[in-house]
Design an enzyme around this catalytic site. Structure first.
Site, PDB file in Angstrom:
ATOM      1  N   ALA A  43       0.859  -1.177   0.000  1.00 49.74           N
ATOM      2  CA  ALA A  43       0.000   0.000   0.000  1.00 49.74           C
ATOM      3  C   ALA A  43       0.899   1.231   0.000  1.00 49.74           C
ATOM      4  O   ALA A  43       1.607   1.491   0.978  1.00 49.74           O
ATOM      5  CB  ALA A  43      -0.912  -0.004   1.226  1.00 49.74           C
ATOM      6  N   SER A  45       1.297   5.216  -0.173  1.00 52.04           N
ATOM      7  CA  SER A  45       0.613   6.507  -0.015  1.00 52.04           C
ATOM      8  C   SER A  45       1.352   7.639  -0.715  1.00 52.04           C
ATOM      9  O   SER A  45       0.819   8.732  -0.857  1.00 52.04           O
ATOM     10  CB  SER A  45       0.479   6.844   1.472  1.00 52.04           C
ATOM     11  OG  SER A  45       1.757   7.118   2.035  1.00 52.04           O
ATOM     12  N   GLY A  47       4.318   8.568   0.595  1.00 50.93           N
ATOM     13  CA  GLY A  47       5.228   9.025   1.643  1.00 50.93           C
ATOM     14  C   GLY A  47       6.447   8.132   1.740  1.00 50.93           C
ATOM     15  O   GLY A  47       6.553   7.080   1.087  1.00 50.93           O
ATOM     16  N   SER A  50       5.845   4.114   3.314  1.00 51.72           N
ATOM     17  CA  SER A  50       5.284   3.089   2.439  1.00 51.72           C
ATOM     18  C   SER A  50       6.166   2.858   1.208  1.00 51.72           C
ATOM     19  O   SER A  50       6.233   1.740   0.686  1.00 51.72           O
ATOM     20  CB  SER A  50       3.864   3.461   2.012  1.00 51.72           C
ATOM     21  OG  SER A  50       3.835   4.683   1.304  1.00 51.72           O
ATOM     22  N   CYS A 137     -10.424   5.377   8.639  1.00 50.68           N
ATOM     23  CA  CYS A 137      -9.836   5.105   7.329  1.00 50.68           C
ATOM     24  C   CYS A 137      -9.147   3.743   7.331  1.00 50.68           C
ATOM     25  O   CYS A 137      -9.330   2.934   6.408  1.00 50.68           O
ATOM     26  CB  CYS A 137      -8.861   6.210   6.956  1.00 50.68           C
ATOM     27  SG  CYS A 137      -8.150   6.056   5.306  1.00 50.68           S
ATOM     28  N   GLY A 161       3.246   0.756   5.580  1.00 45.96           N
ATOM     29  CA  GLY A 161       4.329   1.469   6.246  1.00 45.96           C
ATOM     30  C   GLY A 161       4.023   1.864   7.670  1.00 45.96           C
ATOM     31  O   GLY A 161       4.698   2.734   8.225  1.00 45.96           O
ATOM     32  N   CYS A 233      -5.854  14.404   6.539  1.00 43.87           N
ATOM     33  CA  CYS A 233      -5.487  14.504   5.124  1.00 43.87           C
ATOM     34  C   CYS A 233      -6.522  15.245   4.294  1.00 43.87           C
ATOM     35  O   CYS A 233      -6.181  15.942   3.346  1.00 43.87           O
ATOM     36  CB  CYS A 233      -5.226  13.117   4.541  1.00 43.87           C
ATOM     37  SG  CYS A 233      -6.674  12.055   4.404  1.00 43.87           S
TER      38      CYS A 233
END
Length: 403
Positions: A43, A45, A47, A50, A137, A161, A233
Site C-alpha cells: 500500500a 501513499s 510518503g 510506504s 480510514c 508502512g 489529510c
C-alpha cells in the site's frame, strides 16, 4: 553517530551503510515470513514509509505490486505538502514504483472514503463527539476494501508502512508496538481484526524513522526527505470546522453555554466549535478556569465546569475489536481482566479493568482519567506485556468521578 546528508535541501537524513540496507532487507523478509517470490501488495501513499516498504520487499525478492488509493481531490490539498493521497502524493508513488521497478495501480476510492470517513467525521461533531478519522480510514477503506483488492490480485499478504509489529503466537497473530515507540501507531490500528492481522505485514517494525529515511536516501528514492503528513489529510488547511460547516450547516445553530451547576453563562454560535476538555475560546468569565465537560446536541447546550469535572471513572465502548487470548471481548469483560487503557494517541495508557455492566463493555479506571471524549478511541494494552495491544473500541459515553 551517523554522518548527516541533505537530500534535495529538504531535511537532514542519516547516512546508512550498505550493511544496514542488507539488515533492513532481512528485517523486512522476516516481517513478511513468506517464501521469496511470493506476491505481496504494498500500500503506497506516496510518503517515505510506504515507499521504503515497497523498495525493501522488492530487494528482498518478493513479487511486489504497488497500490495507491485516490481518496479525495480537493484543490487545496493538491498544493499542500504532507497531505497524503492527494495529487502530488499519487504522483510521488507512481514515480517511486517506476524507479523501484514494480507495477503500480491507482484506485479511485473517493466515494467510499467520503461515505466511510468524511461524512462520519462531520456527523460525529453534530453528535457532540470527537472523531478519529485516521482510525476510520484504516478500519474501512484501507484494511477492509484494500485487502479485498490485494486478494483479488493474487497476493499472499499486504504490506503497509505503519509503525507496528505483527507477531505469531500459537495459532493467533498478535499486534505489538514497533521498536520506535515515538512513531508507534498501535492506537490507530486497534480495530484491525484477527483475520486482517493474519494477512497484513508491517516491515518497518524493527526500524526507527531516521533509519527509514536513511534507507530511502541510500536507495536513491527522491522522497527520502519528504515531510511527514501532519494534518487530517482531507482538511489541508487544518481548519476542520470550515469543512463541517459546509457539509453539515445545521451545526451552526446557536445555543447556550451553561455551567454544570445550571447557570447560563453565555451563548455560542454552533456546537461543532467545541470538544470535551476545551478551555480556550469559550468567551465566558466567572473568575475560574472553565472547561467543556459535556455537549448536548439535542438541546444545543455546551456544558462547562472546573477541571476536576473532567475526571472519568469509567467509559462504555461500542464497535469493539478483540485481539487478546480470550475468545471475545465480552468474555474478557466478564472476567474483569486488567488492562492498560489509552484514550488519546498522545496520552499514556492508564491502569484499568474491563467490566460487563448491564450488557455493555466498559472500562473502569483505577484512578480518574481526564478529558475522555465520546467518539474517541480507547485502545487496550496488556499490563503484563505492555508491548501487546489487546484491541479496544470507540467511546460511546462516560461516567464522571464523583467529587
Amino acid at each position: 553517530m551517523a554522518a548527516m546528508t541533505l537530500v534535495e535541501d529538504f531535511c537532514p537524513v542519516p547516512d546508512i551503510a550498505r550493511t544496514d540496507i542488507d539488515a533492513a532487507v532481512e528485517s523486512a523478509r522476516a516481517a513478511v515470513g513468506l517464501p521469496v517470490g511470493a506476491r505481496v501488495v504494498a500500500a503506497m501513499s506516496g510518503g517515505v514509509d510506504s515507499t521504503v516498504v515497497a523498495a525493501l520487499l522488492h530487494k528482498a525478492g518478493y513479487d511486489v505490486v504497488g497500490v495507491t488509493l485516490q481518496l479525495y481531490d480537493h484543490g487545496a490539498a493538491l498544493k499542500k505538502k504532507g497531505a497524503c493521497c492527494a495529487g502530488q502524493d499519487i504522483h510521488d508513488a507512481r514515480l517511486a514504483a517506476d524507479m523501484i521497478g514494480i507495477p503500480h495501480y491507482v484506485l479511485d476510492y473517493e466515494s467510499r472514503f467520503r461515505d466511510a470517513v468524511i461524512d462520519q467525521f462531520a456527523d460525529s461533531y453534530l453528535k457532540g463527539q470527537t472523531p478519529v478519522p485516521c482510525i476510520r480510514c484504516n478500519q474501512t477503506v484501507k484494511f477492509r476494501d484494500l485487502l479485498d483488492v490485494a486478494r483479488d490480485l493474487g497476493a499472499e499478504a499486504m504490506a503497509t508502512g505503519h509503525y507496528v509489529r505483527r507477531a505469531v503466537a500459537g495459532n493467533r497473530s498478535q499486534m505489538r508496538k514497533a521498536i520506535d515507540h515515538s512513531r508507534d501507531q498501535s492506537y490507530f490500528l486497534f480495530a484491525t481484526t484477527q483475520d486482517q492481522l493474519d494477512y497484513l505485514r508491517f516491515p518497518l517494525a524493527d526500524l526507527e524513522k531516521p533509519q527509514v529515511r536513511g534507507v530511502a536516501a541510500e536507495l536513491g528514492l527522491k522522497i527520502a526527505a519528504k515531510p511527514d503528513s501532519q494534518d487530517i489529510c482531507f482538511v489541508p488547511s487544518g481548519d476542520y470546522r470550515t469543512l463541517i460547516d459546509r457539509l453539515r450547516p445545521q451545526g451552526r445553530e446557536a445555543g447556550e453555554i451553561v455551567h454544570m451547576d445550571g447557570r447560563v453563562l453565555g451563548q455560542h454560535a454552533g456546537i461543532t466549535d467545541y470538544t470535551i476538555g476545551q478551555r480556550r475560546g469559550l468567551n465566558v468569565a466567572v473568575g475560574e478556569p472553565l472547561f467543556v465537560t459535556r455537549l448536548e446536541p439535542e438541546t444545543r447546550r455546551v456544558v462547562v465546569g472546573p477541571r476536576e469535572a473532567l475526571l472519568t471513572a469509567s467509559l462504555t465502548l461500542e464497535e469493539t475489536n478483540w485481539l487478546g487470548d480470550e475468545a471475545t471481548i465480552t468474555e474478557a469483560a466478564e472476567a474483569n481482566i486488567p488492562v492498560l487503557a489509552r484514550v488519546r494517541s498522545t496520552r499514556q495508557p492508564s491502569p484499568a479493568r474491563l467490566a460487563l455492566i448491564d450488557g455493555d463493555i466498559c472500562v473502569v479506571f483505577n484512578e480518574g482519567e481526564e478529558g475522555v471524549a465520546p467518539g474517541q478511541a480507547c485502545a487496550l494494552y496488556d499490563p503484563t506485556d505492555t508491548e501487546r495491544i489487546l484491541g479496544g473500541g470507540f467511546i460511546r459515553d462516560t461516567n464522571a468521578v464523583v467529587v
